[in-house]
Structure formats: C-alpha cells, structure tokens
Scaffold this active site. Structure first.
Site, PDB file in Angstrom:
ATOM      1  CG  ASP A 124      -0.158   0.127   2.514  1.00 42.56           C
ATOM      2  OD1 ASP A 124       1.060  -0.157   2.564  1.00 42.56           O
ATOM      3  OD2 ASP A 124      -0.996   0.241   3.618  1.00 42.56           O
ATOM      4  CG  ASP A 157       5.659  -2.321  13.438  1.00 47.22           C
ATOM      5  OD1 ASP A 157       5.183  -3.154  14.234  1.00 47.22           O
ATOM      6  OD2 ASP A 157       4.710  -1.232  12.719  1.00 47.22           O
TER       7      ASP A 157
END
Length: 449
Positions: free
Chosen positions: A215, A293
């Site tokens: 994305d 992350d």
C-alpha cells in the site's frame, strides 16, 4: 539438464500445435450460404475457446520459463557451493555465513521486497516502482504474497518477468493467546515477514534489501535516495537502516523547498526501509511472533543504532484498510507529503550524516537556537528569531507540547517519532522548530512509553 530442456521444448510445441489445429479447422470448414449464421456463431465460439486456451498455454509457458530460471539459479548456486566446499575441504563442514558489512560492495544489487496480501491495489505500488526504477539488474523486484488472495495473485502475475512473484506456503491460522485473538493478523504479518526476508537473504543470497508494503507509493527519487545512502550504511556501524519515511512528514510540517535534507533518527521508521544481510543474521533467530515493527524499536534490538530518514518522505501510504483498521490514517497518514522533486543524491556528499560529524553540527544548531515557550510559538511571536527550540523535561511535557504543535506524541521505548538524541525537528507555521530535551540529556527512558 536435458530433461529440463525437453520440458521447455514440449511446452513450445504444444503451444504452436494447438494454434495450428485451430487455423486448419477454420480453413477447411465447408461453408454453406444457407448456414451462414450458424457458421458465424461456431467461429465466434471457437475463437472464444481459442482465447481461453491461449491464456492457459501462456500461463503454462510462463511457469515453465519461471521454473527453468529457478532451476538454472539453483544449479549455479550448487556449483558455487561445490566450489566453496572443495576450496575449504580442510575446514569443518559448516554453513557459509552471509557476507559481513565490510565485505558488501557499495554497488551490490538492492532488491525491492514488496510484502503483499489481499490488496489488488498492489498495482499502484508496482506501477510506480517499475516507472521510476533506473535498472532492473540493480533493483530486481520480488513480490512476496501471503493470504492466497486470487485476484491479487492475478494482478501480480500480470507483470510477467518484470518482477518475481513468490508465495508464502503456510496460510494456516496461528495459535494465539485468548486475549490476542483480534490480533491474529499481526501474527500472520510477522510470520510472512520472517519467511519473505529469509527467502531474500537465505535462498536468493542477496546482501541487502529494500522492504516496502503493497500500500505504498514511491517518489521519483526513491531509488536514487537508497542508492546514494547505501555506502553510508556500509561505512557507519552506528547505523542499522535507511528509511524513506518521515513520521512527522505532514505537508505543513516539512520544508518542501529543501527535499535534499536528510537526518539521523533513533526511531525505527519502516515504511520503505533498507537493511543489510548481517542485520538479518542478527534478527532472524529472535524474530517475534507479532508486532514486529514495535519489537524493532525495543532497546534490545536497536542497541543504540540509528536510521537515516528524509525531511520529505519518499513513500506515502494509500492503504486505509488493513489489520490496524485505519489507525492514524484519517487523522495523520493520508496527509503525509510525498516528495515530487528529483534530488540527485548520488552526486552529493552525504558524509555529514556519519555519527560524529552529524552530532557536532546538529547539536550545535539545536542548542544554539533561542528557546521559546509553546504559547509564544502558537501566538506566532518573536518571528525575528527564526529557528527556535522548545524544551521539554518530562514525559508529560513532551506529550503536551507535541500535541499542541501537531507533532506525533507517542513514544516507543521512550523514543519519540523521528527523534534523534531526544530531539524532534519540524516546521511550525513556516519556521523551523526543535522540540528538545535539556542539553545535558543522558539517554532515553523506556518507561516513557
């Protein structure tokens, strides 16, 4: 090798023979003036059948071509391994480690690993990558797909040999704690990242990789930026990644007239980032089951190292819908400024970003700037001062000042987004502001999270 060549040859023969039979049938079919409409319908039906079969044969040929290339690569790898084993026959039999940072060439191939799942809009990401890519050889594109989504798979396959398409084989659900059931998606993402990065570094033997998600849209100088900063990453062991993303990159908060500005940051930005193979050597054995992350932002992983990030982001996200259910997107992410001016980074000297030189210059700028209170800044006072500094001393004061000035106020292990040595740099109403701790700052406090 003969068997593999025969397979390719039979694929070609099958493709040609089928089309020859169709043409022969059409030429030899008797025509009757009284049966013209039926003949027309029959021809149309045959043409449609032929089109379907052609697509099937095309897919078959594409698979043959792809597997033939993989066979050749595997053969070359095996030959290389054989050569290495003969050369080191006197040594114990152990797996050859990935190249160390000092052994990697500044001209190494930098593959782009696209992490994909069920977004058919991956086309937007791939179109921009292919449009701006300066070299297929220097920047091969590998799309790793999870989820088994057929429409997305068809979109990826439509690019043919312009990219490589690999698929995560394990699509099963992951056993998670009861209170984490709603986070199943984060577990699958972490599993996919581990598999995909292992393919890049273990199977394909690349020495570095640029990671993007399906994305993300990239800027015109996305490749130029990574190509130029890559030697810096190799030369400076205090760096562990290059990132295309500025967490405080809203249009009104960056100086778009100076897209060449680059910074060091202690916060792992992600969203278009480059890592070396030796970092994967370090991370893979302890890779987390979920929330990879945030895990990267823990002190145990970061170990005091920094990343390079730009003033103006070289990526932007268009994926509102995802496992985070649009968290931050409407409020923040959709306003990120994507750089639209090409900066010739490879013609510039980036050595100022090395730790010692950068800290001498950057800290002098920050603590040489006059201090201003938030209220004065909000009131647009003391414009004659130019660049100014707003000082915080506690977690609560940081969060209050950040919120008042439009800066992202969340902290990960005590590190602010885009921060370096606790300092966050941004524009507020057209003037440069440093949100900074006192000059005697001694380090991050993980309890500030």
């Amino acid at each position: 090798m003969l068997k593999k060549s025969n397979l390719v040859l039979w694929g070609v023969v099958l493709f040609v023979a089928w089309n020859a039979l169709i043409l022969f049938f059409l030429w030899t079919r008797p025509q009757s003036s009284s049966d013209h409409s039926r003949l027309t319908e029959e021809v149309i039906r045959l043409a449609q059948d032929a089109e379907v079969e052609l697509e099937r044969q095309k897919d078959l040929l594409h698979q043959i071509y792809r597997y033939s290339a993989l066979w050749n690569r595997r053969k070359a790898t095996e030959a290389k391994r054989l050569h290495l084993s003969v050369a080191s026959s006197a040594l114990p039999s152990t797996a050859a480690p990935l190249p160390r940072r000092s052994q990697i060439s500044p001209d190494a191939v930098l593959p782009v690993l696209v992490i994909a799942c069920d977004r058919s809009t991956v086309r937007r990401c791939l179109d921009k990558l292919l449009h701006y890519r300066p070299s297929k050889e220097r920047f091969p594109i590998i799309v790793s797909q999870d989820c088994g989504h057929e429409e997305t798979a068809r979109v990826i396959a439509s690019y043919g040999d312009a990219i490589m398409h690999i698929k995560q084989p394990n699509l099963s659900d992951i056993p998670v704690p009861t209170d984490h059931r709603k986070f199943q998606g984060y577990y699958k993402i972490a599993r996919h990242y581990r598999w995909a990065l292992s393919q890049v570094f273990r199977n394909f033997k690349y020495q570095a990789a640029i990671v993007v998600e399906d994305d993300l849209e990239v800027a015109p100088d996305f490749f130029e930026y990574f190509q130029a900063a890559f030697p810096l990453l190799l030369a400076d062991p205090t760096l562990w990644c290059l990132s295309a993303w500025n967490d405080n990159g809203k249009e009104q908060m960056v100086d778009a007239s100076h897209p060449e500005l680059l910074y060091r940051t202690d916060f792992f930005p992600g969203l278009g980032w480059l890592l070396l193979s030796d970092l994967w050597d370090e991370l893979e054995p302890k890779w987390p089951k979920a929330f990879w992350d945030d895990w990267m932002r823990h002190p145990e992983q970061r170990q005091g190292r920094s990343c390079i990030r730009p003033e103006v982001s070289r990526t932007m996200t268009f994926g509102r819908k995802g496992v985070s259910h649009g968290q931050f997107f409407d409020q923040y992410l959709k306003f990120i400024k994507l750089n639209d001016r090409f900066v010739p980074f490879t013609q510039m000297d980036l050595s100022y970003l090395k730790k010692d030189e950068y800290e001498r210059s950057f800290l002098a700028q920050v603590y040489g700037a006059p201090e201003l209170r938030v209220e004065e800044l909000q009131g647009n006072q003391r414009r004659e001062l130019g660049t100014v500094r707003v000082q915080y001393t506690t977690r609560d004061s940081f969060k209050a000042f950040a919120k008042a000035l439009g800066v992202m106020d969340d902290l990960k292990s005590g590190v602010p987004r885009a921060g370096y040595q606790g300092i966050v740099s941004f524009l507020f109403r057209g003037r440069r502001v440093y949100l900074a701790p006192p000059s005697d700052w001694t380090g991050y406090d993980p309890s500030w999270s």
